[in-house]
Design a protein around this motif. Structure first.
Motif, PDB file in Angstrom:
ATOM      1  N   ASP A 101      30.491  16.859 -29.367  1.00 27.71           N
ATOM      2  CA  ASP A 101      30.930  15.740 -28.534  1.00 27.71           C
ATOM      3  C   ASP A 101      30.392  14.390 -29.000  1.00 27.71           C
ATOM      4  N   PHE A 102      29.657  14.411 -30.107  1.00 27.32           N
ATOM      5  CA  PHE A 102      29.069  13.169 -30.608  1.00 27.32           C
ATOM      6  C   PHE A 102      29.673  12.805 -31.955  1.00 27.32           C
ATOM      7  N   SER A 103      29.697  11.511 -32.242  1.00 29.85           N
ATOM      8  CA  SER A 103      30.250  11.041 -33.510  1.00 29.85           C
ATOM      9  C   SER A 103      29.323  11.427 -34.659  1.00 29.85           C
ATOM     10  N   ALA A 104      29.831  11.277 -35.876  1.00 28.14           N
ATOM     11  CA  ALA A 104      29.018  11.503 -37.075  1.00 28.14           C
ATOM     12  C   ALA A 104      27.733  10.677 -36.993  1.00 28.14           C
ATOM     13  N   GLU A 105      27.904   9.395 -36.678  1.00 25.46           N
ATOM     14  CA  GLU A 105      26.731   8.515 -36.616  1.00 25.46           C
ATOM     15  C   GLU A 105      25.731   8.994 -35.570  1.00 25.46           C
ATOM     16  N   GLU A 106      26.230   9.325 -34.376  1.00 26.16           N
ATOM     17  CA  GLU A 106      25.322   9.770 -33.303  1.00 26.16           C
ATOM     18  C   GLU A 106      24.601  11.066 -33.677  1.00 26.16           C
ATOM     19  N   ASN A 107      25.289  11.943 -34.407  1.00 25.62           N
ATOM     20  CA  ASN A 107      24.644  13.184 -34.830  1.00 25.62           C
ATOM     21  C   ASN A 107      23.450  12.914 -35.744  1.00 25.62           C
ATOM     22  N   VAL A 108      23.488  11.802 -36.457  1.00 24.79           N
ATOM     23  CA  VAL A 108      22.379  11.458 -37.349  1.00 24.79           C
ATOM     24  C   VAL A 108      21.345  10.593 -36.624  1.00 24.79           C
ATOM     25  N   VAL A 109      21.800   9.874 -35.600  1.00 20.46           N
ATOM     26  CA  VAL A 109      20.892   9.029 -34.808  1.00 20.46           C
ATOM     27  C   VAL A 109      19.987   9.884 -33.904  1.00 20.46           C
ATOM     28  N   LEU A 110      20.586  10.896 -33.267  1.00 21.35           N
ATOM     29  CA  LEU A 110      19.859  11.626 -32.221  1.00 21.35           C
ATOM     30  C   LEU A 110      18.514  12.215 -32.663  1.00 21.35           C
ATOM     31  N   PRO A 111      18.461  12.930 -33.811  1.00 15.94           N
ATOM     32  CA  PRO A 111      17.144  13.474 -34.195  1.00 15.94           C
ATOM     33  C   PRO A 111      16.108  12.386 -34.439  1.00 15.94           C
ATOM     34  N   GLN A 112      16.562  11.202 -34.815  1.00 16.47           N
ATOM     35  CA  GLN A 112      15.616  10.104 -35.022  1.00 16.47           C
ATOM     36  C   GLN A 112      15.074   9.592 -33.691  1.00 16.47           C
ATOM     37  N   LEU A 113      15.928   9.552 -32.666  1.00 14.81           N
ATOM     38  CA  LEU A 113      15.458   9.119 -31.340  1.00 14.81           C
ATOM     39  C   LEU A 113      14.428  10.116 -30.812  1.00 14.81           C
ATOM     40  N   VAL A 114      14.718  11.415 -31.010  1.00 15.80           N
ATOM     41  CA  VAL A 114      13.776  12.454 -30.584  1.00 15.80           C
ATOM     42  C   VAL A 114      12.445  12.280 -31.316  1.00 15.80           C
ATOM     43  N   HIS A 115      12.526  11.873 -32.579  1.00 19.25           N
ATOM     44  CA  HIS A 115      11.352  11.653 -33.430  1.00 19.25           C
ATOM     45  C   HIS A 115      10.559  10.423 -32.987  1.00 19.25           C
ATOM     46  N   GLY A 116      11.215   9.516 -32.245  1.00 18.33           N
ATOM     47  CA  GLY A 116      10.526   8.322 -31.758  1.00 18.33           C
ATOM     48  C   GLY A 116      10.950   7.026 -32.423  1.00 18.33           C
ATOM     49  N   THR A 117      11.977   7.085 -33.259  1.00 22.77           N
ATOM     50  CA  THR A 117      12.479   5.879 -33.918  1.00 22.77           C
ATOM     51  C   THR A 117      13.292   5.045 -32.914  1.00 22.77           C
ATOM     52  N   ALA A 118      13.167   3.736 -32.996  1.00 24.18           N
ATOM     53  CA  ALA A 118      13.936   2.864 -32.108  1.00 24.18           C
ATOM     54  C   ALA A 118      15.422   2.959 -32.451  1.00 24.18           C
ATOM     55  N   ARG A 119      16.282   2.786 -31.439  1.00 35.62           N
ATOM     56  CA  ARG A 119      17.718   3.012 -31.639  1.00 35.62           C
ATOM     57  C   ARG A 119      18.305   2.145 -32.756  1.00 35.62           C
TER      58      ARG A 119
END
Ligand SMILES: Nc1ncnc2c1ncn2[C@@H]1O[C@H](COP(=O)(O)OP(=O)(O)OP(=O)(O)O)[C@@H](O)[C@H]1O
Ligand SMILES: [Mg+2]
Length: 226
Positions: A101-119
């Motif tokens: 349900d997530f875009s290509a970009e969001e699929n790559v963004v999400l693990p970074q948010l979990v890791h603590g990277t700013a959006r």
């Protein structure tokens, strides 16, 4: 001493099927240096996926020792194990396992948010990775709107997004035609090298394995030089 990206010591794993015990890993010793890229070969059923799941701390039931970036996994709590997976590991599977349900970009963004990277930083990194992988015009497509090769490229970007110490890949191009497989693997290896991650990559393809730094092979439950 310099810590290995991955150290397996006397690793064993067997499966009980009724009265039968199948010994899949019979004492695997393996050291993967930081930044080293190693191909994992072995016939179907030899235990490649079993070994990668162990190394990725995805399953219990193992004998022996596993250390990632010098940290022994044996005595870790579930919480520590999850944190280690999040901070130090990237996975690429044969089937991409992207979030549908997530875009290509969001699929790559999400693990970074979990890791603590700013959006904002995570989005920049996702776009950069996907652009290097030739997907700049596919950022907002959902997985179902991408070809198999494109989906695997997104999976590669996701695995590398947090610059993990160790990348584990289980036949990452196994579902792609020969030319696409070679191209995606080439891009994958280039990215892994450029960011200095170590990688252990299971494959059936000797030509692809030859592009890596070293080849190892599972043979009757032991790991031997390719
Ligand atoms: N959960 C399980 N329960 C019982 N046996 C299992 C389980 N998982 C794996 N095995 C057995 O362990 C052996 C190794 O399986 P594994 O999936 O690691 O092989 P592989 O080298 O990855 O093979 P392939 O190249 O086909 O992917 C197989 O004989 C399999 O049947
Ligand atoms: Mg397998």
């Amino acid at each position: 001493m310099n810590e290995a990206a991955l150290q397996l010591t006397a690793l064993t794993r067997s499966f009980q099927q009724g009265d039968v015990t199948i010994e899949v890993l019979r004492g695997v010793d393996f050291r993967l240096e930081k930044g080293e890229i190693v191909a994992l070969l072995g016939p179907s059923g030899s235990g490649k996926s079993t070994l990668l799941q162990a190394a990725g701390l995805l399953e219990g039931g193992f004998g022996g020792a596993i250390a990632i970036d010098g940290k022994a996994a044996v005595h870790m709590s579930d919480r520590e194990r999850t944190a280690l997976r999040r901070d130090k590991l990237g996975f690429v599977y044969q089937f991409h396992h992207l979030l549908p349900d997530f875009s290509a970009e969001e699929n790559v963004v999400l693990p970074q948010l979990v890791h603590g990277t700013a959006r904002a930083a995570a989005e920049t990194r996702a776009r950069d990775l996907l652009t290097v992988l030739g997907l700049s015009a596919r950022l907002h497509h959902r997985p179902a709107q991408l070809s198999g090769g494109e989906q695997q490229r997104v999976a590669v970007a996701r695995a590398l997004a947090n610059k993990p110490v160790l990348v584990l890949a289980d036949e990452p191009t196994g579902n792609l035609d020969e030319d696409t497989a070679a191209r995606v693997l080439e891009e994958f290896l280039t990215l892994v090298r450029s960011q200095g991650s170590a990688a252990l990559i299971a494959t059936h393809n000797r030509a692809l394995a030859a592009k890596m730094d070293r080849v190892v092979r599972l043979d009757h439950g032991k790991l031997v030089a390719g």
